[in-house]
Enzyme design. Structure first.
Site, PDB file in Angstrom:
ATOM      1  N   GLY A  43      19.590 -17.672  13.993  1.00 32.08           N
ATOM      2  CA  GLY A  43      20.199 -19.002  13.989  1.00 32.08           C
ATOM      3  C   GLY A  43      21.713 -19.019  14.056  1.00 32.08           C
ATOM      4  N   ASP A 102      20.028 -25.156   3.619  1.00 37.74           N
ATOM      5  CA  ASP A 102      19.039 -26.221   3.377  1.00 37.74           C
ATOM      6  C   ASP A 102      18.617 -26.158   1.910  1.00 37.74           C
ATOM      7  OD1 ASP A 102      17.095 -28.150   3.566  1.00 37.74           O
ATOM      8  OD2 ASP A 102      15.727 -26.995   4.799  1.00 37.74           O
ATOM      9  N   PHE A 152      16.082 -32.864  10.252  1.00 32.50           N
ATOM     10  CA  PHE A 152      15.904 -31.611  10.973  1.00 32.50           C
ATOM     11  C   PHE A 152      16.702 -31.624  12.270  1.00 32.50           C
ATOM     12  CE2 PHE A 152      13.753 -28.437  13.552  1.00 32.50           C
ATOM     13  CZ  PHE A 152      13.621 -27.405  12.647  1.00 32.50           C
TER      14      PHE A 152
END
Ligand code: 5GP
Ligand code: MG
Length: 185
Positions: A43, A102, A152
């Site tokens: 990511g 997150d 998201f």
């Protein structure tokens, strides 16, 4: 791919302008120290590449691969390290770079494992995005690109089911994309 996006949150130029600021701050903070960057794959790849090219310091680059999400949008709640050994960061100042904070599960597991097993001089955390929400796993990021709501997002490295990483901006998917079966390509 673009048809699947409902809304753009951050355009490429907005991201890069923010990276200029982050890089200036990191460069000032680590002046004269032995910096090792550990990028959390996959990511953080785009973020890491654009950020590091703006940091005006000699540094070492390592990476670490973990899985906490097994496709889709839900965290599996367990962090699995893909490699048996950790990067050698003994007595070095470590900056961990990840795409998004997150729940904090992933970064806390990585930070704690490095602290317990790798003898770094220091560890700081840098994320492109931070979700504004109560975190199940207490963890503070030292450098944050942008705060976002609890939704998201995809693009600029962030995926949904391994797709959309190569979007040059960050956006939110249309709701129907989540329920559609994954294409075979
Ligand atoms: P945490 O362990 O903090 O709950 O989750 C961290 C990882 O979950 C991130 O590195 C990322 O891979 C994934 N993740 C969390 N939120 C999002 C999101 O909004 N979009 C995408 N694409 N991945 C996310
Ligand atoms: Mg990730």
């Amino acid at each position: 791919m673009l048809n699947d996006i409902e809304r753009t949150l951050f355009h490429e130029q907005t991201i890069l302008r923010r990276l200029d600021e982050l890089a200036t701050q990191i460069t000032a903070d680590y002046l004269g120290r032995d910096l090792t960057v550990i990028a959390v794959l996959n990511g953080s790849l785009f973020f890491m590449a654009d950020l590091l090219r703006r940091i005006q310091l000699p540094l070492r680059l390592d990476s670490i691969s973990v899985s906490s999400y097994h496709g889709g949008r839900q965290s599996a709640g367990v962090v699995t390290f893909e490699q048996a050994s950790l990067p050698d960061v003994t007595a070095r100042h470590v900056l961990i770079i990840d795409d998004i904070l997150d729940t904090g599960l992933t970064l806390r597991a990585i930070r704690d494992r490095l602290l317990n097993e790798a003898n770094p001089a220091s560890i700081r955390i840098c994320v492109l995005l931070r979700k504004e929400k109560p975190r199940a796993h207490e963890l503070e990021a030292d450098y944050v690109g942008f705060d976002i709501g609890n939704e998201f997002v995809v693009g600029y490295g962030l995926d949904f089911d391994e797709r959309y990483r190569n979007l040059p901006f960050i956006g939110v998917l249309k709701p129907e994309v989540f329920s559609a079966p994954s294409p075979s390509t």
